[in-house]
Design a protein around this motif. Structure first.
Motif, PDB file in Angstrom:
ATOM      1  N   ALA A 201       0.817  -1.214   0.000  1.00  0.00           N
ATOM      2  CA  ALA A 201       0.000   0.000   0.000  1.00  0.00           C
ATOM      3  C   ALA A 201       0.853   1.267   0.000  1.00  0.00           C
ATOM      4  CB  ALA A 201      -0.938  -0.007   1.208  1.00  0.00           C
ATOM      5  N   GLY A 202       2.190   1.092   0.150  1.00  0.00           N
ATOM      6  CA  GLY A 202       3.061   2.265   0.021  1.00  0.00           C
ATOM      7  C   GLY A 202       3.788   2.684   1.269  1.00  0.00           C
ATOM      8  N   ASP A 203       3.806   1.872   2.338  1.00  0.00           N
ATOM      9  CA  ASP A 203       4.534   2.235   3.551  1.00  0.00           C
ATOM     10  C   ASP A 203       6.033   2.073   3.294  1.00  0.00           C
ATOM     11  OD1 ASP A 203       5.892   1.967   6.127  1.00  0.00           O
ATOM     12  OD2 ASP A 203       3.878   1.967   7.008  1.00  0.00           O
ATOM     13  N   ALA A 204       6.738   3.179   3.166  1.00  0.00           N
ATOM     14  CA  ALA A 204       8.149   3.140   2.777  1.00  0.00           C
ATOM     15  C   ALA A 204       9.021   2.438   3.810  1.00  0.00           C
ATOM     16  CB  ALA A 204       8.662   4.559   2.539  1.00  0.00           C
ATOM     17  N   GLU A 205       8.754   2.661   5.089  1.00  0.00           N
ATOM     18  CA  GLU A 205       9.551   2.019   6.130  1.00  0.00           C
ATOM     19  C   GLU A 205       9.390   0.500   6.079  1.00  0.00           C
ATOM     20  OE1 GLU A 205      11.698   3.158   8.206  1.00  0.00           O
ATOM     21  OE2 GLU A 205      11.432   5.331   8.193  1.00  0.00           O
ATOM     22  N   LEU A 206       8.172   0.043   5.844  1.00  0.00           N
ATOM     23  CA  LEU A 206       7.946  -1.395   5.748  1.00  0.00           C
ATOM     24  C   LEU A 206       8.551  -1.956   4.465  1.00  0.00           C
ATOM     25  CD1 LEU A 206       4.339  -1.889   7.173  1.00  0.00           C
ATOM     26  CD2 LEU A 206       6.498  -2.597   8.181  1.00  0.00           C
ATOM     27  N   GLN A 207       8.496  -1.191   3.394  1.00  0.00           N
ATOM     28  CA  GLN A 207       9.155  -1.627   2.155  1.00  0.00           C
ATOM     29  C   GLN A 207      10.650  -1.818   2.399  1.00  0.00           C
ATOM     30  OE1 GLN A 207       7.964   1.620  -0.338  1.00  0.00           O
ATOM     31  NE2 GLN A 207       6.073   0.614  -1.018  1.00  0.00           N
ATOM     32  N   PHE A 208      11.246  -0.854   3.114  1.00  0.00           N
ATOM     33  CA  PHE A 208      12.660  -0.966   3.443  1.00  0.00           C
ATOM     34  C   PHE A 208      12.920  -2.199   4.304  1.00  0.00           C
ATOM     35  CE2 PHE A 208      16.192  -0.240   6.335  1.00  0.00           C
ATOM     36  CZ  PHE A 208      17.214   0.089   5.465  1.00  0.00           C
ATOM     37  N   SER A 209      12.066  -2.413   5.308  1.00  0.00           N
ATOM     38  CA  SER A 209      12.244  -3.562   6.197  1.00  0.00           C
ATOM     39  C   SER A 209      12.133  -4.877   5.441  1.00  0.00           C
ATOM     40  CB  SER A 209      11.213  -3.518   7.332  1.00  0.00           C
ATOM     41  OG  SER A 209      11.459  -2.419   8.184  1.00  0.00           O
TER      42      SER A 209
ATOM     43  N   ALA B  15      10.931   1.754  -1.731  1.00  0.00           N
ATOM     44  CA  ALA B  15      11.116   2.729  -0.651  1.00  0.00           C
ATOM     45  C   ALA B  15      11.976   3.894  -1.116  1.00  0.00           C
ATOM     46  CB  ALA B  15      11.749   2.037   0.551  1.00  0.00           C
ATOM     47  N   ALA B  16      12.997   3.599  -1.917  1.00  0.00           N
ATOM     48  CA  ALA B  16      13.903   4.644  -2.402  1.00  0.00           C
ATOM     49  C   ALA B  16      13.172   5.644  -3.274  1.00  0.00           C
ATOM     50  CB  ALA B  16      15.048   4.001  -3.181  1.00  0.00           C
ATOM     51  N   GLU B  17      12.256   5.158  -4.086  1.00  0.00           N
ATOM     52  CA  GLU B  17      11.519   6.045  -4.978  1.00  0.00           C
ATOM     53  C   GLU B  17      10.584   6.981  -4.215  1.00  0.00           C
ATOM     54  OE1 GLU B  17       9.859   3.232  -7.690  1.00  0.00           O
ATOM     55  OE2 GLU B  17      11.649   3.230  -8.985  1.00  0.00           O
ATOM     56  N   GLN B  18      10.347   6.642  -2.948  1.00  0.00           N
ATOM     57  CA  GLN B  18       9.564   7.543  -2.091  1.00  0.00           C
ATOM     58  C   GLN B  18      10.471   8.496  -1.308  1.00  0.00           C
ATOM     59  OE1 GLN B  18       5.891   6.220  -0.174  1.00  0.00           O
ATOM     60  NE2 GLN B  18       6.556   4.108  -0.581  1.00  0.00           N
TER      61      GLN B  18
ATOM     62  N   LEU C 131      13.107   7.575   0.754  1.00  0.00           N
ATOM     63  CA  LEU C 131      13.685   7.065   1.994  1.00  0.00           C
ATOM     64  C   LEU C 131      15.201   6.942   1.811  1.00  0.00           C
ATOM     65  CD1 LEU C 131      12.681   6.100   4.815  1.00  0.00           C
ATOM     66  CD2 LEU C 131      12.944   3.777   3.954  1.00  0.00           C
ATOM     67  N   VAL C 132      15.950   7.701   2.586  1.00  0.00           N
ATOM     68  CA  VAL C 132      17.373   7.857   2.335  1.00  0.00           C
ATOM     69  C   VAL C 132      18.153   6.549   2.489  1.00  0.00           C
ATOM     70  CG1 VAL C 132      17.874   8.611   4.723  1.00  0.00           C
ATOM     71  CG2 VAL C 132      19.398   9.274   2.836  1.00  0.00           C
ATOM     72  N   ASP C 133      17.838   5.762   3.519  1.00  0.00           N
ATOM     73  CA  ASP C 133      18.563   4.504   3.714  1.00  0.00           C
ATOM     74  C   ASP C 133      18.287   3.534   2.568  1.00  0.00           C
ATOM     75  OD1 ASP C 133      19.636   5.446   6.055  1.00  0.00           O
ATOM     76  OD2 ASP C 133      18.155   4.490   7.351  1.00  0.00           O
ATOM     77  N   ALA C 134      17.099   3.574   2.051  1.00  0.00           N
ATOM     78  CA  ALA C 134      16.761   2.711   0.924  1.00  0.00           C
ATOM     79  C   ALA C 134      17.499   3.153  -0.332  1.00  0.00           C
ATOM     80  CB  ALA C 134      15.251   2.721   0.688  1.00  0.00           C
ATOM     81  N   GLN C 135      17.601   4.447  -0.538  1.00  0.00           N
ATOM     82  CA  GLN C 135      18.355   4.949  -1.690  1.00  0.00           C
ATOM     83  C   GLN C 135      19.798   4.464  -1.629  1.00  0.00           C
ATOM     84  OE1 GLN C 135      17.663   9.155  -1.148  1.00  0.00           O
ATOM     85  NE2 GLN C 135      15.834   9.156  -2.449  1.00  0.00           N
ATOM     86  N   TYR C 136      20.367   4.551  -0.451  1.00  0.00           N
ATOM     87  CA  TYR C 136      21.739   4.077  -0.262  1.00  0.00           C
ATOM     88  C   TYR C 136      21.831   2.582  -0.574  1.00  0.00           C
ATOM     89  CZ  TYR C 136      25.957   2.559   2.148  1.00  0.00           C
ATOM     90  OH  TYR C 136      27.165   1.976   2.448  1.00  0.00           O
ATOM     91  N   ASN C 137      20.907   1.793  -0.038  1.00  0.00           N
ATOM     92  CA  ASN C 137      20.970   0.344  -0.240  1.00  0.00           C
ATOM     93  C   ASN C 137      20.770  -0.046  -1.700  1.00  0.00           C
ATOM     94  OD1 ASN C 137      21.432   0.149   2.473  1.00  0.00           O
ATOM     95  ND2 ASN C 137      19.669  -1.150   2.921  1.00  0.00           N
ATOM     96  N   VAL C 138      19.916   0.679  -2.413  1.00  0.00           N
ATOM     97  CA  VAL C 138      19.769   0.417  -3.847  1.00  0.00           C
ATOM     98  C   VAL C 138      21.111   0.658  -4.539  1.00  0.00           C
ATOM     99  CG1 VAL C 138      18.691   1.172  -6.004  1.00  0.00           C
ATOM    100  CG2 VAL C 138      17.302   0.900  -3.948  1.00  0.00           C
ATOM    101  N   GLY C 139      21.810   1.719  -4.133  1.00  0.00           N
ATOM    102  CA  GLY C 139      23.128   1.982  -4.694  1.00  0.00           C
ATOM    103  C   GLY C 139      24.086   0.830  -4.461  1.00  0.00           C
TER     104      GLY C 139
END
Length: 348
Positions: A43-51, A76-79, A81-89
């Protein structure tokens, strides 16, 4: 470069605890929590997507699946979320769950770095310094390292010190290099501690002080850094900053040599050949010379040639000796060139 881990959401804790203790014949709370977590993530919860990304990357509560990890991190990164952006990298840099793509890694690192994440700023510095994702640019590497270093990132502090030490991307300034090395060293970074030792040993950016060099080498050596173990061995070997002690020199050379540090392997071979700090043993000398020689150390190649020419620790073999002399000569060792020509003239 490692992906970042954040504290899992309450739903993840419910999953782990539920699977262990909250199941009966009709209801498994862990399964319910997992389904609810998935529903909220979809449904779009970025923190849960990251988890979920973390769970799939590390195989926690689910089967490890890098592709799924990358998919959830990206959502999550596309929303933003900074930690997710880093992890995608990281996933793109390492090719985990996606095709390796440095340019794409840089794109995501930049997003996180521009939000102020020190880990991402450091990684941007690395990518510029190593020319991954774009042309090598030490000046830009220095800019990004500085941003992370000013936030206390220990690796960035050390690497910024290296750039000032070598004059890469910044004007060479040993005093500034010392300042950044010290910041990282005082946080316990072994590489920076070793670098600080080198500055004290060589008197660069500070008055030469062998005792302080030994102090910093020891801190790094005791953490297992092979280069520092080798340096500390040399200080004991030559009696600089400490009382000369061949046995302790051998002890530290051996620690570094067993980690495949080539310089220490050569020095350990020399100690065996000379009987300094150990019982003389030409066979052991040959063994350690060979290890260093095979890693391209010219002095070891030359000494190994001598052992073959003179039949010390190995059967005399001037043909093999000539081969090692040639390798030493190719490495710029004049003695190797001279002895190679001598054996060649003798018809070996």
């Amino acid at each position: 470069m490692k992906t970042l881990l954040k504290k899992m959401m309450v739903a993840l804790l419910a999953l782990c605890i539920g699977q262990a203790a909250w199941a009966d014949d009709t209801l498994n709370v862990g399964e319910v929590a997992q389904k609810e977590m998935l529903r909220m993530a979809e449904a779009g919860d970025a923190e849960l997507q990251f988890s979920l990304g973390v769970m799939y990357e590390h195989g926690e509560g689910v089967r490890q699946d890098y592709a799924e990890a990358a998919r959830w991190y990206r959502k999550a990164a596309e929303q933003g979320l900074v930690d997710a952006q880093y992890n995608v990298g990281v996933m793109y840099e390492q090719g985990k769950g996606v095709h390796q793509d440095y340019a794409e890694a840089v794109r995501w690192y930049r997003k996180a770095a521009e939000q102020g994440l020190a880990d991402a700023q450091y990684n941007m510095g690395v990518m510029y310094a190593e020319g991954r994702g774009f042309h090598q640019d030490y000046a830009k590497a220095a800019q990004w390292y500085r941003k992370a270093a000013e936030q206390g990132d220990v690796d960035a502090q050390n690497n910024l010190g290296v750039l000032y030490d070598k004059g890469q991307g910044v004007r060479q300034d040993y005093a500034v290099a010392m300042r950044w090395y010290r910041k990282a060293a005082e946080q316990g970074d072994s590489t920076a501690q070793n670098n600080l030792g080198v500055m004290y040993e060589q008197g660069q950016g500070v008055r030469q002080n062998y005792a302080k060099a030994v102090q910093w080498y020891r801190k790094a050596a005791e953490q297992g850094l092979a280069e520092a173990q080798h340096h500390l061995g040399s200080m004991y070997d030559e009696g600089r900053g400490v009382r000369q002690d061949y046995a302790k020199a051998v002890q530290w050379y051996r620690k570094a040599a067993e980690q495949e540090y080539a310089g220490a392997q050569h020095n350990l071979g020399f100690m065996y050949a000379q009987g300094q700090g150990v019982r003389q043993n030409n066979a052991e000398a040959v063994r350690w010379y060979r290890k260093a020689a095979e890693q391209g150390i010219g002095e070891a190649q030359y000494n190994l040639g001598l052992m073959y020419e003179e039949g010390q620790g190995v059967s005399e073999n001037r043909k093999v000796a000539k081969e090692w002399y040639k390798k030493a000569c190719d490495n710029g060792l004049q003695d190797g060139c001279n002895d190679y020509r001598q054996l060649n003239n003798e018809g070996h």
